[in-house]
Design a protein around this motif. Structure first.
Motif, short mmCIF file in Angstrom:
data_model
loop_
_atom_site.label_atom_id
_atom_site.label_comp_id
_atom_site.label_asym_id
_atom_site.label_seq_id
_atom_site.Cartn_x
_atom_site.Cartn_y
_atom_site.Cartn_z
N GLY A 80 0.82 -1.21 0.00
CA GLY A 80 0.00 0.00 0.00
C GLY A 80 0.85 1.24 0.00
O GLY A 80 2.07 1.18 -0.04
N ASN A 81 0.21 2.37 0.00
CA ASN A 81 0.92 3.64 0.04
C ASN A 81 1.28 4.00 1.46
O ASN A 81 0.42 3.98 2.33
N SER A 82 2.54 4.30 1.70
CA SER A 82 2.94 4.59 3.07
C SER A 82 4.14 5.53 3.07
O SER A 82 4.78 5.78 2.04
N VAL A 83 4.41 6.06 4.26
CA VAL A 83 5.57 6.92 4.48
C VAL A 83 6.31 6.38 5.69
O VAL A 83 5.70 6.13 6.73
N THR A 84 7.61 6.21 5.55
CA THR A 84 8.44 5.69 6.63
C THR A 84 9.51 6.70 6.96
O THR A 84 10.23 7.17 6.08
N GLN A 85 9.61 7.07 8.22
CA GLN A 85 10.65 7.99 8.64
C GLN A 85 11.33 7.45 9.88
O GLN A 85 10.76 6.63 10.61
N MET A 86 12.54 7.93 10.11
CA MET A 86 13.32 7.40 11.22
C MET A 86 12.62 7.73 12.54
O MET A 86 12.03 8.79 12.72
N GLU A 87 12.71 6.77 13.45
CA GLU A 87 12.07 6.94 14.75
C GLU A 87 12.94 7.85 15.61
O GLU A 87 14.14 7.90 15.48
N GLY A 88 12.33 8.53 16.51
CA GLY A 88 13.09 9.35 17.43
C GLY A 88 13.07 8.77 18.83
O GLY A 88 12.71 7.61 19.00
N PRO A 89 13.44 9.56 19.83
CA PRO A 89 13.90 10.93 19.65
C PRO A 89 15.33 11.01 19.09
O PRO A 89 16.13 10.11 19.30
N VAL A 90 15.57 12.06 18.36
CA VAL A 90 16.91 12.36 17.86
C VAL A 90 17.42 13.54 18.68
O VAL A 90 16.80 14.59 18.71
N THR A 91 18.55 13.34 19.33
CA THR A 91 19.12 14.37 20.19
C THR A 91 20.44 14.83 19.59
O THR A 91 21.33 14.01 19.35
N LEU A 92 20.55 16.14 19.36
CA LEU A 92 21.75 16.72 18.79
C LEU A 92 22.18 17.94 19.58
O LEU A 92 21.35 18.56 20.27
N SER A 93 23.43 18.30 19.44
CA SER A 93 23.91 19.54 20.03
C SER A 93 23.68 20.70 19.05
O SER A 93 23.60 20.48 17.83
N GLU A 94 23.57 21.89 19.60
CA GLU A 94 23.39 23.07 18.75
C GLU A 94 24.52 23.15 17.74
O GLU A 94 25.66 22.81 18.03
N GLU A 95 24.19 23.57 16.52
CA GLU A 95 25.11 23.74 15.40
C GLU A 95 25.48 22.42 14.73
O GLU A 95 26.26 22.43 13.76
N ALA A 96 24.93 21.32 15.17
CA ALA A 96 25.20 20.04 14.51
C ALA A 96 24.44 19.97 13.19
O ALA A 96 23.49 20.71 12.94
N PHE A 97 24.88 19.03 12.32
CA PHE A 97 24.20 18.77 11.05
C PHE A 97 23.07 17.78 11.28
O PHE A 97 23.23 16.80 12.00
N LEU A 98 21.93 18.06 10.67
CA LEU A 98 20.75 17.22 10.87
C LEU A 98 20.35 16.52 9.58
O LEU A 98 20.30 17.15 8.51
N THR A 99 20.05 15.25 9.69
CA THR A 99 19.37 14.51 8.62
C THR A 99 18.27 13.70 9.25
O THR A 99 18.52 12.95 10.21
N ILE A 100 17.05 13.82 8.74
CA ILE A 100 15.94 12.94 9.13
C ILE A 100 15.50 12.24 7.84
O ILE A 100 15.05 12.87 6.89
N ASN A 101 15.65 10.92 7.84
CA ASN A 101 15.34 10.15 6.63
C ASN A 101 13.83 9.94 6.47
O ASN A 101 13.11 9.76 7.45
#
Lengths: 115, 114
Positions: B1-22
């Motif tokens: 079927g039609n669906s959307v899959t994204q990475m589970e969280g929580p994602v914890t980063l420090s300020e100024e870090a690079f972010l990717t959410i798939n």
């Protein structure tokens, strides 16, 4: 300008009671959507109106759920004989036209708790 | 079927870090793709969108590119701020151009620490 508004913001009801949730879309928006957000299911699409017409009601979870829209504006989502699994945040959204590319503007939601 | 899959969280980063959410999707045809964000105590709001293959949506320093070959729409930001802490939802629209309602991923809770 005014955004999408929903009422009530919170509703606590007893199992078996009927509830009615209201959505006021942004003025001039012809398309209106209802979604449900729950911990277990995430965000689920329920039903869509173009004007006063709902072309597809298959997203409604059961026949206890119904929705109507009158005058191309306000919409109500009615849940009859509520069950505990109906507890969720019900979100309404509207857009300028019923096109897949258009942004949907969301209301703050109605948090429904069924005891 | 039609669906959307994204990475589970929580994602914890420090300020100024690079972010990717798939985010990946399944669909017939070529649906419009969206990222919505829900800040604490606020409603869902559109962050960015892309309506056809190779389009790049961007807003507030966030970017996502519609990749038809990998059916992906990953969200990126070069330098995150504490104010970016929120829940991010990837979504796809109907493939036929009409409004079938959005199909959402389950959301990724992002926490940015100072």
């Amino acid at each position: 300008g005014a955004g999408v508004s929903q009422s009530p913001s919170n509703k606590v009801t007893e199992k078996g009671k009927d509830v009615e949730l209201r959505c006021d879309p942004i003025s001039g928006h012809t398309a209106l959507y209802w979604y449900r957000q729950s911990l277990g299911q995430g965000l689920e699409f329920l039903i869509y109106f173009q004007g006063n017409s709902a072309p597809d009601k298959s997203g409604l979870p059961s026949d206890r759920f119904s929705a109507e829209r009158t005058g191309g504006s306000v919409s109500t989502l009615t849940i009859q004989r509520t069950q505990q699994e109906d507890s969720a945040v019900y979100l309404c959204a509207s857009s300028t036209q019923g096109l897949a590319v258009n942004e949907q503007f969301f209301g703050p939601g109605t948090r429904l708790t069924v005891l | 079927g039609n669906s959307v899959t994204q990475m589970e969280g929580p994602v914890t980063l420090s300020e100024e870090a690079f972010l990717t959410i798939n985010c990946t999707y399944t669909a017939t045809g070529y649906p419009s793709l969206f990222w919505y964000v829900q800040y604490p105590g606020e409603g869902l709001q559109l962050l960015l969108k892309a309506t056809k293959a190779d389009d790049k949506g961007s807003n507030k320093g966030f970017e996502a590119t519609y990749r038809k070959e990998t059916t992906s729409f990953h969200l990126e930001k070069g330098s995150v701020q504490v104010s970016d802490s929120a829940v991010y939802f990837c979504a796809r629209g109907g493939s036929g151009g009409g409004a079938d309602g959005l199909t959402f991923g389950k959301g990724t809770h992002l926490i940015i620490q100072p």
